[in-house]
Design an enzyme around this catalytic site. Sequence first.
Site, short mmCIF file in Angstrom:
data_model
loop_
_atom_site.label_atom_id
_atom_site.label_comp_id
_atom_site.label_asym_id
_atom_site.label_seq_id
_atom_site.Cartn_x
_atom_site.Cartn_y
_atom_site.Cartn_z
N LEU A 1 37.35 61.69 46.34
CA LEU A 1 38.35 61.48 47.46
C LEU A 1 39.28 62.60 47.38
O LEU A 1 39.71 62.99 48.33
CB LEU A 1 38.68 60.05 47.29
CG LEU A 1 39.75 59.58 48.40
CD1 LEU A 1 39.36 59.99 49.87
CD2 LEU A 1 40.19 58.23 48.21
N ASP B 1 48.67 64.13 33.49
CA ASP B 1 48.22 63.17 32.75
C ASP B 1 48.95 61.93 33.22
O ASP B 1 50.08 61.70 32.74
CB ASP B 1 47.99 63.26 31.28
CG ASP B 1 47.40 61.86 30.63
OD1 ASP B 1 47.08 60.85 31.15
OD2 ASP B 1 46.93 61.98 29.11
N ALA C 1 42.01 57.57 38.64
CA ALA C 1 41.75 56.38 38.08
C ALA C 1 40.74 56.20 36.91
O ALA C 1 39.76 57.40 36.76
CB ALA C 1 41.22 55.26 39.13
N TRP C 2 40.70 55.27 36.05
CA TRP C 2 39.40 54.70 35.42
C TRP C 2 38.49 54.26 36.05
O TRP C 2 38.61 53.14 36.67
CB TRP C 2 39.89 54.19 34.33
CG TRP C 2 38.88 53.70 33.22
CD1 TRP C 2 37.69 52.96 33.52
CD2 TRP C 2 38.60 54.18 31.84
NE1 TRP C 2 36.83 52.75 32.36
CE2 TRP C 2 37.52 53.46 31.46
CE3 TRP C 2 39.48 54.34 30.78
CZ2 TRP C 2 37.23 53.41 29.99
CZ3 TRP C 2 39.28 54.66 29.46
CH2 TRP C 2 37.78 54.22 29.10
N THR C 3 37.37 54.95 36.35
CA THR C 3 36.05 54.40 37.17
C THR C 3 35.04 54.13 36.62
O THR C 3 33.84 53.76 37.14
CB THR C 3 35.95 55.55 38.34
OG1 THR C 3 35.33 56.85 37.60
CG2 THR C 3 37.24 55.81 39.20
N ASP D 1 37.12 47.02 46.20
CA ASP D 1 36.35 45.84 46.34
C ASP D 1 36.53 44.74 45.51
O ASP D 1 36.29 43.59 45.36
CB ASP D 1 35.09 45.90 47.14
CG ASP D 1 34.21 46.63 46.36
OD1 ASP D 1 34.43 47.85 45.75
OD2 ASP D 1 33.10 46.16 45.69
N TYR E 1 37.26 46.36 34.90
CA TYR E 1 37.47 47.25 35.86
C TYR E 1 38.18 46.73 37.01
O TYR E 1 39.58 47.18 37.35
CB TYR E 1 36.36 48.04 36.44
CG TYR E 1 36.76 48.92 37.57
CD1 TYR E 1 37.31 50.06 37.61
CD2 TYR E 1 36.32 48.45 38.98
CE1 TYR E 1 37.43 51.00 38.44
CE2 TYR E 1 36.53 49.42 39.83
CZ TYR E 1 37.24 50.50 39.71
OH TYR E 1 37.51 51.30 40.92
#
Length: 291
Positions: A18, A42, A66-68, A108, A131
């Site tokens: 994105l 960072d 983000a941590w995804t 979501d 998460y």
Amino acid sequence: MSESETPGWLVTGAAGMLGTELVARLRAEDTEVVALTRADLDLRDHDAVRTAVQKYGPTTVVNCAAWTAVDDAESQEAAALALNGDAVRALAAACTNAGARLVQISTDYVFAGTGTDPYAEDAPTAPINAYGRTKLAGERAVLDSGDGYVVRTAWLYGAYGPSFVRTMMRLAGERETVTVVDDQHGQPTWTGDLAERIIALVRSEAPAGVYHGTNTGRTTWYGLAREIFTLLGLDPERVLPTTSDAFHRPALRPANSVLGHDRWAEAGLPPLRDWRAALHAAWPHLQRPRG
């Protein structure tokens, strides 16, 4: 851009799917934007975050970092929280001090996914995995600041970076059949549509708060895979349905990730278009080599 110039926008996580799309669209219209990748900043270094916001002095900050890794977060929740929650709170504070508005990209997964109707923007949150809990912490940090946007999205795909859509495109050429879950419902969302909507939201000067940035309609991963095969000119019957129980993963997934979009009316903007129309519009971009 020289040190004396002030950008309108600063994008963190600018090398992600994105972030790359958003920066490209802003630059295509000659909007000044500072694009900071993980190597540049960072977000877990709170002093560095404050320094960056003060240095560039943007009016809008969009946090695409983000941590995804959803499954990894189950065993590393503290690490995920450091980036998805604690770092966002530090960024929100830095934006407040600098007079910048923060746009936080969320998910979501803050919902349990047990309902059947679309989740409204103000529906109760109840994440079922680590998460989701860490992303909810980030949402609360922004909302506590009183002047930020939380844009929840889901099932994201685009021209940059990995996604379910790209995986299906690859597997279609490698396997005779693919087996895909048919009991998780959601809204495939094109980064192109989402990037445009984020820009429009900021420029609308709409009220702060939560907005749902997903394409409309609903399908399952199975339904999405069939549409991908159709666009490839292949027989969609090569896609076989299965249930989530067939895939054992550390993190639970919401069964219903369909989001409602009523709040866009407050911004004077329509909801994003239907997911199938968006996928067809995105298709030429997905055919090109990744940038």
